[in-house]
Design an enzyme around this catalytic site. Structure first.
Site, PDB file in Angstrom:
ATOM      1  N   ASP A  64       0.779  -1.312   0.206  1.00 50.32           N
ATOM      2  CA  ASP A  64      -0.024   0.149  -0.032  1.00 50.32           C
ATOM      3  C   ASP A  64       0.748   1.329  -0.030  1.00 50.32           C
ATOM      4  OD1 ASP A  64       0.800  -0.480   2.545  1.00 50.32           O
ATOM      5  OD2 ASP A  64      -1.056   0.002   3.551  1.00 50.32           O
ATOM      6  N   ASP A 118       2.025 -10.100   2.984  1.00 47.52           N
ATOM      7  CA  ASP A 118       1.220  -9.753   3.976  1.00 47.52           C
ATOM      8  C   ASP A 118      -0.372  -9.938   3.720  1.00 47.52           C
ATOM      9  OD1 ASP A 118       3.379  -8.867   5.637  1.00 47.52           O
ATOM     10  OD2 ASP A 118       3.237  -6.820   4.866  1.00 47.52           O
ATOM     11  N   ARG A 129       2.880  -7.643   9.262  1.00 47.92           N
ATOM     12  CA  ARG A 129       2.453  -6.390   9.675  1.00 47.92           C
ATOM     13  C   ARG A 129       1.261  -6.189  10.785  1.00 47.92           C
ATOM     14  NH1 ARG A 129       4.064  -1.781   4.895  1.00 47.92           N
ATOM     15  NH2 ARG A 129       5.975  -1.970   5.532  1.00 47.92           N
ATOM     16  N   LYS A 146      -3.936 -33.823  25.516  1.00 50.23           N
ATOM     17  CA  LYS A 146      -3.183 -33.158  24.467  1.00 50.23           C
ATOM     18  C   LYS A 146      -1.651 -32.888  25.221  1.00 50.23           C
ATOM     19  CE  LYS A 146      -6.415 -30.489  21.781  1.00 50.23           C
ATOM     20  NZ  LYS A 146      -7.063 -29.269  21.634  1.00 50.23           N
ATOM     21  N   GLU A 196       3.519 -10.633  14.255  1.00 49.41           N
ATOM     22  CA  GLU A 196       4.848  -9.726  14.796  1.00 49.41           C
ATOM     23  C   GLU A 196       4.050  -8.330  15.314  1.00 49.41           C
ATOM     24  OE1 GLU A 196       7.105  -8.490  11.277  1.00 49.41           O
ATOM     25  OE2 GLU A 196       5.206  -8.061  10.175  1.00 49.41           O
ATOM     26  N   GLN A 221      10.571 -16.068   5.663  1.00 51.26           N
ATOM     27  CA  GLN A 221       9.580 -16.292   5.102  1.00 51.26           C
ATOM     28  C   GLN A 221       9.233 -15.356   3.869  1.00 51.26           C
ATOM     29  OE1 GLN A 221       6.129 -15.352   8.395  1.00 51.26           O
ATOM     30  NE2 GLN A 221       8.425 -14.556   8.959  1.00 51.26           N
TER      31      GLN A 221
HETATM   32  P1  ADP Z   1       4.866  -1.388   0.645  1.00 49.09           P
HETATM   33  O1  ADP Z   1       4.787  -0.847  -0.456  1.00 49.09           O
HETATM   34  O2  ADP Z   1       5.310  -2.998   0.827  1.00 49.09           O
HETATM   35  O3  ADP Z   1       3.734  -0.879   1.682  1.00 49.09           O
HETATM   36  P2  ADP Z   1       6.312   0.982   2.017  1.00 49.09           P
HETATM   37  O4  ADP Z   1       5.357   1.358   3.055  1.00 49.09           O
HETATM   38  O5  ADP Z   1       7.844   0.794   2.680  1.00 49.09           O
HETATM   39  O6  ADP Z   1       6.163  -0.479   1.290  1.00 49.09           O
HETATM   40  O7  ADP Z   1       6.301   1.883   0.656  1.00 49.09           O
HETATM   41  C1  ADP Z   1       7.323   1.635  -0.332  1.00 49.09           C
HETATM   42  C2  ADP Z   1       7.593   2.776  -0.916  1.00 49.09           C
HETATM   43  O8  ADP Z   1       6.679   3.602  -1.662  1.00 49.09           O
HETATM   44  C3  ADP Z   1       8.220   3.901  -0.105  1.00 49.09           C
HETATM   45  O9  ADP Z   1       9.702   3.473   0.371  1.00 49.09           O
HETATM   46  C4  ADP Z   1       8.287   5.148  -0.888  1.00 49.09           C
HETATM   47  O10 ADP Z   1       9.295   5.191  -1.690  1.00 49.09           O
HETATM   48  C5  ADP Z   1       7.082   4.888  -1.403  1.00 49.09           C
HETATM   49  N1  ADP Z   1       5.659   5.562  -0.650  1.00 49.09           N
HETATM   50  C6  ADP Z   1       5.386   5.363   0.323  1.00 49.09           C
HETATM   51  N2  ADP Z   1       4.557   6.481   0.691  1.00 49.09           N
HETATM   52  C7  ADP Z   1       4.368   7.343  -0.116  1.00 49.09           C
HETATM   53  C8  ADP Z   1       3.675   8.659  -0.416  1.00 49.09           C
HETATM   54  N3  ADP Z   1       2.687   8.987   0.361  1.00 49.09           N
HETATM   55  N4  ADP Z   1       4.210   9.299  -1.461  1.00 49.09           N
HETATM   56  C9  ADP Z   1       4.909   8.728  -2.326  1.00 49.09           C
HETATM   57  N5  ADP Z   1       5.466   7.562  -2.259  1.00 49.09           N
HETATM   58  C10 ADP Z   1       5.246   6.959  -1.342  1.00 49.09           C
HETATM   59  O1  F6P Z   2       5.452  -5.754   4.023  1.00 51.87           O
HETATM   60  C1  F6P Z   2       6.440  -7.176   4.086  1.00 51.87           C
HETATM   61  C2  F6P Z   2       7.035  -7.174   5.378  1.00 51.87           C
HETATM   62  O2  F6P Z   2       7.709  -8.527   5.309  1.00 51.87           O
HETATM   63  C3  F6P Z   2       6.292  -7.436   6.633  1.00 51.87           C
HETATM   64  O3  F6P Z   2       5.603  -8.434   6.871  1.00 51.87           O
HETATM   65  C4  F6P Z   2       7.282  -7.037   7.677  1.00 51.87           C
HETATM   66  O4  F6P Z   2       6.656  -6.149   8.735  1.00 51.87           O
HETATM   67  C5  F6P Z   2       8.296  -6.026   7.039  1.00 51.87           C
HETATM   68  O5  F6P Z   2       7.798  -6.252   5.732  1.00 51.87           O
HETATM   69  C6  F6P Z   2       9.669  -6.340   7.287  1.00 51.87           C
HETATM   70  O6  F6P Z   2      10.574  -5.280   6.441  1.00 51.87           O
HETATM   71  P1  F6P Z   2      11.984  -5.186   6.509  1.00 51.87           P
HETATM   72  O7  F6P Z   2      12.356  -6.019   5.423  1.00 51.87           O
HETATM   73  O8  F6P Z   2      12.315  -3.901   6.451  1.00 51.87           O
HETATM   74  O9  F6P Z   2      12.580  -5.728   7.857  1.00 51.87           O
END
Ligand code: ADP
Ligand code: F6P
Length: 319
Positions: free
Chosen positions: A104, A128, A172, A214, A223, A252
Site C-alpha cells: 500500500d 502480508d 505487519r 493433549k 509480529e 518467510q
Molecule cells: P509497501 O509498498 O510494501 O507498503 P512501504 O510502505 O515501505 O512498502 O512503501 C514503499 C515505498 O513507497 C516507500 O519507500 C516510498 O518510496 C513509496 N511511498 C510510500 N508512501 C508514499 C507517499 N505517500 N507518497 C509517495 N511515495 C510513497
Molecule cells: O511488508 C512485508 C514485510 O515483510 C512485513 O511482513 C514486515 O513487517 C516487513 O515487511 C519487514 O520489513 P523489512 O524487510 O524492512 O525488515
C-alpha cells in the site's frame, strides 16, 4: 497510444514479483510497446536506473523468488520535488506510464505520480495480504506455505518434548498469514493485532490443554503484538508447560513462488498493461472471486483489510 512503459518493484519483496515483471514485459513486447525495468523501486526511478527488456531478458525468472529488479524503501519519494525529478528521468527514455508492484505504501507513490500526469497501475506485491479488495496478494500463498512447512517441523519437536511452541510470523498489522497457517497446522491458538491479545484467556486455554490428554500446543502470533520470548517465560510459569518461542523472520519472504502466486502475478501483469494501453491510470489490480479486476487506488485508502471473523472461529472449532 502508449509507446513505452516502465515496471518497478517496491517495498518488501515477495515471491512472484518476477512473474509479474515477466508478464508486464512480455505483454508489452508482444504489443510492440517498449518496456523498461526500473531498478531499486522509486529510488531507481529518481536516479534513472533503467534497463530495457528484450525477449531473452525475461527468460528463466518465472520460478525465481525475490525480484530481479531489486527493491528499496525510499521515503524521499514523498517529496514532490523528488517525484518531479523522477519524471524528468523517465522522459529521457520516453517512459510514459508505469506498473508498480508493491504494497500500500508503493500504491501511494503510484497515485501521486498519476496525479502528476504519469499513468500508473498498482499490482499487489506483498506477503502480508494486507491490501483491501483483493482476495490475495502476490507472494501470500508462497509465504503461507513456508510458514506451514515451518509449523509442521515445529510440531514434530513440540510433540516429542511435550512442549508449548510459539511461532511469530510476519504480516505487519494483518492477521491473514497467522490465522490461515493456524487452520492449516491445527494450532491451539492464534493471536493477531486484530483479535487483540488477551493473555489471561491464552493462559487459561493452555492450562486446559495441559490438563487434557493433549501433550503439546502450538501458538501462532503476528509480529509486533508482544515479545514472544518474554511471553514464553510467562506461559511456562503460569501453566507448567515447557515453552519455546521462535521468530520465523525474513526466511518467510524468500523461496520459489508457488503455482498460485505465479498464475496470479502473470494474470495481473497482463491486465496492468492492457489498462495502460487503453489510457487508464491511478488504478490497482485486484483478484475478486477468481476474476482479475481493477479499481481506483484512492478507493483502497478509505478502508482497511480485515481478516474475516469466520476464519478466527474456525481455529476455535478445530481445537
Ligand atoms: P509497501 O509498498 O510494501 O507498503 P512501504 O510502505 O515501505 O512498502 O512503501 C514503499 C515505498 O513507497 C516507500 O519507500 C516510498 O518510496 C513509496 N511511498 C510510500 N508512501 C508514499 C507517499 N505517500 N507518497 C509517495 N511515495 C510513497
Ligand atoms: O511488508 C512485508 C514485510 O515483510 C512485513 O511482513 C514486515 O513487517 C516487513 O515487511 C519487514 O520489513 P523489512 O524487510 O524492512 O525488515
Amino acid at each position: 497510444m502508449v509507446k513505452t512503459i516502465g515496471v518497478l518493484t517496491s517495498g518488501g519483496d515477495a515471491p512472484g514479483m518476477n512473474a509479474a515483471v515477466r508478464a508486464v514485459a512480455r505483454t508489452c513486447m508482444n504489443k510492440g510497446i517498449d518496456c523498461y525495468g526500473v531498478m531499486l523501486g522509486y529510488k531507481g526511478l529518481h536516479e534513472g536506473n533503467f534497463y530495457k527488456f528484450n525477449k531473452s531478458s525475461t527468460r528463466n525468472i518465472i520460478n525465481v523468488g525475490g525480484t530481479i529488479l531489486k527493491s528499496a524503501r525510499y521515503p524521499e519519494f514523498k517529496d514532490v520535488k523528488i517525484r518531479e525529478e523522477a519524471i524528468e528521468q523517465m522522459k529521457t527514455v520516453g517512459m510514459e506510464a508505469l506498473v508498480v508492484v508493491g504494497g500500500d505504501g508503493s500504491y501511494h507513490g503510484a497515485l501521486e505520480l498519476t496525479k502528476m500526469g504519469i499513468n500508473c497501475i498498482g499490482l499487489p506485491g506483498t506477503i502480508d495480504n494486507d491490501i483491501p479488495d483483493t482476495d490475495y496478494t502476490i507472494g501470500f500463498d508462497t509465504c503461507l506455505n513456508t510458514i506451514v512447512e515451518a509449523l509442521d517441523r515445529l510440531r514434530d519437536t513440540s510433540m516429542s518434548h511435550q512442549r508449548c511452541t510459539i511461532l511469530e510470523v510476519m504480516g505487519r498489522s494483518c492477521g491473514d498469514l497467522a490465522v490461515n497457517a493456524s487452520i492449516a497446522c491445527g494450532a491451539e491458538a492464534v493471536i493477531t493485532a486484530e483479535t487483540g491479545f488477551d493473555e489471561e484467556k491464552l493462559i487459561a486455554l493452555l492450562k486446559k490443554s495441559k490438563a487434557s490428554d493433549k501433550q503439546h500446543a502450538i501458538v501462532v502470533i503476528t509480529e509486533h503484538v508482544t515479545d514472544v520470548n518474554e511471553l514464553a517465560k510467562r506461559i511456562e510459569a503460569a501453566t507448567g508447560f515447557e515453552t519455546r518461542a521462535n521468530v520465523l523472520g525474513h526466511l518467510q519472504r524468500g523461496g520459489r513462488p508457488t503455482a498460485r502466486d505465479r498464475i496470479l502475478a502473470s494474470r495481473m501483469g497482463i491486465k496492468a498493461v492492457e489498462l495502460l494501453e487503453a489510457g487508464y491510470g491511478g488504478l490497482c489490480i485486484c483478484e475478486q472471486g477468481g476474476l482479475i479486476v481493477s479499481e481506483p487506488i484512492i478507493d483502497l485508502f478509505e478502508h482497511r483489510r480485515r481478516v474475516p471473523e469466520y476464519l478466527y472461529s474456525d481455529v476455535d472449532k478445530l481445537r
